[in-house]
Scaffold this active site. Structure first.
Site, mmCIF file in Angstrom:
data_model
loop_
_atom_site.group_PDB
_atom_site.id
_atom_site.type_symbol
_atom_site.label_atom_id
_atom_site.label_comp_id
_atom_site.label_asym_id
_atom_site.label_seq_id
_atom_site.Cartn_x
_atom_site.Cartn_y
_atom_site.Cartn_z
ATOM 1 N N GLU A 149 70.461 62.161 31.048
ATOM 2 C CA GLU A 149 71.812 61.908 31.556
ATOM 3 C C GLU A 149 72.320 60.529 31.121
ATOM 4 O O GLU A 149 73.524 60.291 31.060
ATOM 5 C CB GLU A 149 71.889 62.068 33.075
ATOM 6 N N GLY A 209 58.924 76.080 2.307
ATOM 7 C CA GLY A 209 60.067 76.326 1.426
ATOM 8 C C GLY A 209 59.874 77.574 0.580
ATOM 9 O O GLY A 209 60.793 78.388 0.431
ATOM 10 N N LYS A 249 48.581 69.486 13.978
ATOM 11 C CA LYS A 249 48.869 68.151 14.543
ATOM 12 C C LYS A 249 49.450 68.273 15.949
ATOM 13 O O LYS A 249 49.017 67.616 16.880
ATOM 14 C CB LYS A 249 49.816 67.404 13.592
ATOM 15 N N TYR A 252 54.816 58.047 9.712
ATOM 16 C CA TYR A 252 54.705 59.176 10.641
ATOM 17 C C TYR A 252 53.233 59.524 10.904
ATOM 18 O O TYR A 252 52.798 59.620 12.035
ATOM 19 C CB TYR A 252 55.296 60.449 10.018
ATOM 20 N N CYS A 294 52.470 72.444 6.392
ATOM 21 C CA CYS A 294 52.954 72.464 7.785
ATOM 22 C C CYS A 294 52.032 73.292 8.673
ATOM 23 O O CYS A 294 51.613 72.850 9.739
ATOM 24 C CB CYS A 294 54.372 73.014 7.834
ATOM 25 N N CYS A 315 52.034 69.889 10.505
ATOM 26 C CA CYS A 315 52.774 69.923 11.773
ATOM 27 C C CYS A 315 52.103 70.751 12.866
ATOM 28 O O CYS A 315 52.012 70.300 14.013
ATOM 29 C CB CYS A 315 54.172 70.504 11.550
ATOM 30 N N GLU A 346 51.152 58.878 14.338
ATOM 31 C CA GLU A 346 50.856 60.066 15.152
ATOM 32 C C GLU A 346 49.352 60.200 15.385
ATOM 33 O O GLU A 346 48.903 60.430 16.516
ATOM 34 C CB GLU A 346 51.405 61.326 14.469
ATOM 35 N N HIS A 357 71.549 65.904 36.583
ATOM 36 C CA HIS A 357 70.876 64.905 37.416
ATOM 37 C C HIS A 357 69.772 65.528 38.260
ATOM 38 O O HIS A 357 69.948 66.635 38.747
ATOM 39 C CB HIS A 357 71.927 64.263 38.329
ATOM 40 N N GLY A 412 51.211 57.598 2.746
ATOM 41 C CA GLY A 412 52.227 58.331 2.014
ATOM 42 C C GLY A 412 51.656 59.542 1.296
ATOM 43 O O GLY A 412 50.443 59.771 1.305
HETATM 44 P P1 NDP Z 1 55.183 57.461 5.174
HETATM 45 O O1 NDP Z 1 55.899 57.310 3.905
HETATM 46 O O2 NDP Z 1 55.926 57.827 6.415
HETATM 47 O O3 NDP Z 1 54.372 56.127 5.490
HETATM 48 C C1 NDP Z 1 53.495 55.574 4.569
HETATM 49 C C2 NDP Z 1 52.894 54.316 5.165
HETATM 50 O O4 NDP Z 1 51.855 53.840 4.323
HETATM 51 C C3 NDP Z 1 53.896 53.201 5.312
HETATM 52 O O5 NDP Z 1 53.598 52.477 6.485
HETATM 53 C C4 NDP Z 1 53.634 52.364 4.061
HETATM 54 O O6 NDP Z 1 53.923 51.002 4.259
HETATM 55 C C5 NDP Z 1 52.151 52.529 3.864
HETATM 56 N N1 NDP Z 1 51.771 52.435 2.455
HETATM 57 C C6 NDP Z 1 52.343 53.073 1.413
HETATM 58 N N2 NDP Z 1 51.707 52.765 0.260
HETATM 59 C C7 NDP Z 1 50.709 51.937 0.583
HETATM 60 C C8 NDP Z 1 49.707 51.267 -0.170
HETATM 61 N N3 NDP Z 1 49.621 51.407 -1.488
HETATM 62 N N4 NDP Z 1 48.840 50.474 0.487
HETATM 63 C C9 NDP Z 1 48.918 50.321 1.830
HETATM 64 N N5 NDP Z 1 49.845 50.933 2.590
HETATM 65 C C10 NDP Z 1 50.737 51.731 1.977
HETATM 66 O O7 NDP Z 1 54.027 58.514 4.848
HETATM 67 P P2 NDP Z 1 53.106 59.414 5.755
HETATM 68 O O8 NDP Z 1 51.880 59.614 4.928
HETATM 69 O O9 NDP Z 1 52.951 58.874 7.125
HETATM 70 O O10 NDP Z 1 53.928 60.768 5.866
HETATM 71 C C11 NDP Z 1 54.395 61.436 4.700
HETATM 72 C C12 NDP Z 1 55.644 62.216 5.012
HETATM 73 O O11 NDP Z 1 55.307 63.338 5.790
HETATM 74 C C13 NDP Z 1 56.670 61.464 5.821
HETATM 75 O O12 NDP Z 1 57.543 60.758 5.009
HETATM 76 C C14 NDP Z 1 57.373 62.545 6.568
HETATM 77 O O13 NDP Z 1 58.481 62.933 5.825
HETATM 78 C C15 NDP Z 1 56.371 63.669 6.648
HETATM 79 N N6 NDP Z 1 55.858 63.831 8.020
HETATM 80 C C16 NDP Z 1 56.701 64.124 9.037
HETATM 81 C C17 NDP Z 1 56.245 64.275 10.318
HETATM 82 C C18 NDP Z 1 57.183 64.591 11.424
HETATM 83 O O14 NDP Z 1 58.296 65.040 11.147
HETATM 84 N N7 NDP Z 1 56.829 64.342 12.673
HETATM 85 C C19 NDP Z 1 54.832 64.135 10.633
HETATM 86 C C20 NDP Z 1 54.031 63.796 9.500
HETATM 87 C C21 NDP Z 1 54.532 63.657 8.250
HETATM 88 P P3 NDP Z 1 55.396 50.433 3.955
HETATM 89 O O15 NDP Z 1 56.220 50.702 5.166
HETATM 90 O O16 NDP Z 1 55.174 48.993 3.698
HETATM 91 O O17 NDP Z 1 55.898 51.152 2.731
#
Ligand code: NDP
Length: 450
Positions: free
Chosen positions: A438, A15, A50, A177, A42, A47, A181, A433, A260
């Site tokens: 498709e 950004g 990765k 994510y 990124c 990204c 991944e 095809h 997260g």
């Molecule tokens: P996400 O927010 O996608 O996932 C976090 C995961 O951790 C969830 O499964 C969540 O569970 C769990 N969690 C959260 N807090 C806790 C806790 N205190 N204890 C245990 N588990 C917990 O975060 P990521 O770190 O995977 O990715 C961050 C961001 O990066 C994404 O939101 C995305 O926007 C971006 N990203 C995008 C990619 C792409 O476009 N391909 C690739 C990588 C990252 P619950 O579901 O219960 O909340």
């Protein structure tokens, strides 16, 4: 009052660099400070590395498929240090391109941390104070790890690209994510992967799509456990001993937390300038990316809106056009397509079936099948194509694809969905095809109505 600069950008990620370059192109005097490496999450630790690891990790499956097609081929051993060396060189190359792009645009780059010391002032780590008409905060986020005994023993996604050797057994914690991944990447590279999450994986995505992904991740060898919370990690002589709330214990060579990300606002001085922050430390902004302090703006993950690189880039561009380009336009966060680079890949845009059920007035079209290429090779892997259609307007409201190259497919479908294409317009498009895609233009009957 005269200022040293028209714009000071804090953060050289997706950004920040876009906003700086476009603003300079509009004639603004621009400076940018980056405390680590140009390119941000990124390019340096997200990204880009990765995706290169995804490519590396899919090679064994491709070779296995080649054998099924009649080739004599063997994956042999994966040379992690060799791959990492090439990866480091590639990131150096990309970082240099980002820096050059700024310099060519006339942006002055400071290779040090900057903090906000007033509505029109930033202070560099060396103590230099710089005045500026506008400040753009584009500092991104950082991995969040919950507090528990032994939490200092875990890795985050920042560390994975720097490993000297790959662990034999890894536990990945999280279900979003990043966790999914890396579970697939490391599994593909031959690491024994266990994944724990406190809830079902990929929460918030279309349920049928994520069920298929989880099934196939398991079929590919990832050992997935949901509704598990770690209470303690201890270092033993050879490994890490993990204890969970339900009493289970296990041992791993490494534990990766992907639970997260947190906005990077700590110690940035925003509170002293009067900028309002949200509960998670995110910078609160309006549709123009402007904070409550009129001279201070923020874009990208630090605002915790949609945390994706292309969104940050567009927010930065819209900011530059609005403030310096006499072309005022707010950031558009509607119908943003995205992909999760799991194996199988997942592409998604618009509402999920769960959201359609809540909304009502919707039809769901689904096609799930064994694609020609892998089925010929003897694989049971399935793909899923799903369209969610408004019964009244006939517009396609959502599309979810679980398939090889789903990221590429959803990019194209995203155009039609963003244009407001109807199901009948999809159907009026002649099929290509034989392809998997498709199916998206040949699904005749809805499987569910809401
Ligand atoms: P996400 O927010 O996608 O996932 C976090 C995961 O951790 C969830 O499964 C969540 O569970 C769990 N969690 C959260 N807090 C806790 C806790 N205190 N204890 C245990 N588990 C917990 O975060 P990521 O770190 O995977 O990715 C961050 C961001 O990066 C994404 O939101 C995305 O926007 C971006 N990203 C995008 C990619 C792409 O476009 N391909 C690739 C990588 C990252 P619950 O579901 O219960 O909340």
């Amino acid at each position: 009052m005269s200022f040293d600069y028209d714009l000071f950008v804090i953060g050289g990620g997706s950004g920040g660099v876009r906003a700086a370059r476009i603003s300079a192109g509009h004639g603004a005097r621009v400076a940018l400070a980056e405390e680590y490496r140009m390119g941000g999450t990124c390019v340096i630790r997200g990204c880009v590395p990765k995706k290169l690891m995804v490519f590396a990790s899919t090679a064994p499956a491709a070779i296995e498929e080649a054998r099924a097609y009649g080739w004599s081929a063997d994956a042999g051993q994966f040379d992690w240090p060799g791959f990492r060396g090439k990866l480091d060189a590639e990131l150096d190359r990309l970082e240099a391109i980002y820096r050059k792009g700024q310099e060519n645009a006339g942006v002055k780059v400071f290779d040090q941390r900057a903090t906000v010391s007033g509505p029109h002032e930033v202070t560099l780590a060396d103590g230099t104070k710089i005045t500026t008409k506008h400040i753009l905060v584009a500092v991104g986020g950082r991995p969040f790890v919950p507090e528990f005994p032994g939490c200092d023993l875990v890795m985050t996604s920042n560390d994975i690209f720097k490993l000297d050797i790959l662990p034999q057994r890894i536990l990945i914690v999280g279900g979003g994510y990043i966790a999914c991944e890396f579970a697939c990447i490391l599994n593909g590279l031959g690491v024994q992967v266990t994944q724990y999450n406190r809830s079902p994986l990929l929460r918030g995505f279309d349920g049928e799509a994520r069920d298929l992904i989880v099934d196939q991740m398991q079929a590919n060898g990832v050992d997935i456990h949901t509704h598990v919370v770690i209470t303690e990690i201890e270092k033993t002589e050879n490994c890490l001993k993990v204890t969970c709330g339900d009493g289970r214990e296990d041992e791993f060579d490494a534990v990766l937390y992907a639970t997260g990300r947190t906005p990077n606002t700590e110690g940035l001085g925003l509170e002293t300038a009067g900028v309002e922050l949200g509960e998670r430390g995110e910078v609160m902004v309006d549709e123009w990316s402007q904070t409550n302090v009129p001279s201070i703006f923020a874009v990208g993950d630090v605002t915790d809106r949609i945390n994706l690189t292309p969104v940050a880039i567009r927010e930065g561009h819209a900011f530059a056009d609005t403030v310096f380009g006499a072309n005022a336009r707010p950031s558009d966060h509607e119908l943003v397509a995205s992909a999760v680079f799991t194996q199988p890949e997942f592409g998604t845009v618009g509402i999920t079936e769960e959201e359609a059920e809540e909304r009502g007035n919707a039809e769901v079209y689904v096609s799930s099948f064994r694609p020609m290429r892998s089925s010929f090779a003897g694989s049971d892997a399935r793909v899923l194509m799903k369209l969610i259609v408004c019964r009244e307007t006939r517009c396609v409201l959502g599309c979810h694809i679980v398939a090889p190259e789903a990221g590429e497919l959803i990019q194209m479908v995203g155009i039609a969905v963003k244009m407001g294409a109807t199901k009948e317009q999809f159907d009026a498009t002649c099929a290509v095809h034989p392809t998997m895609g498709e199916e998206l233009v040949t699904m005749r009957n809805p499987v569910r109505h809401y």
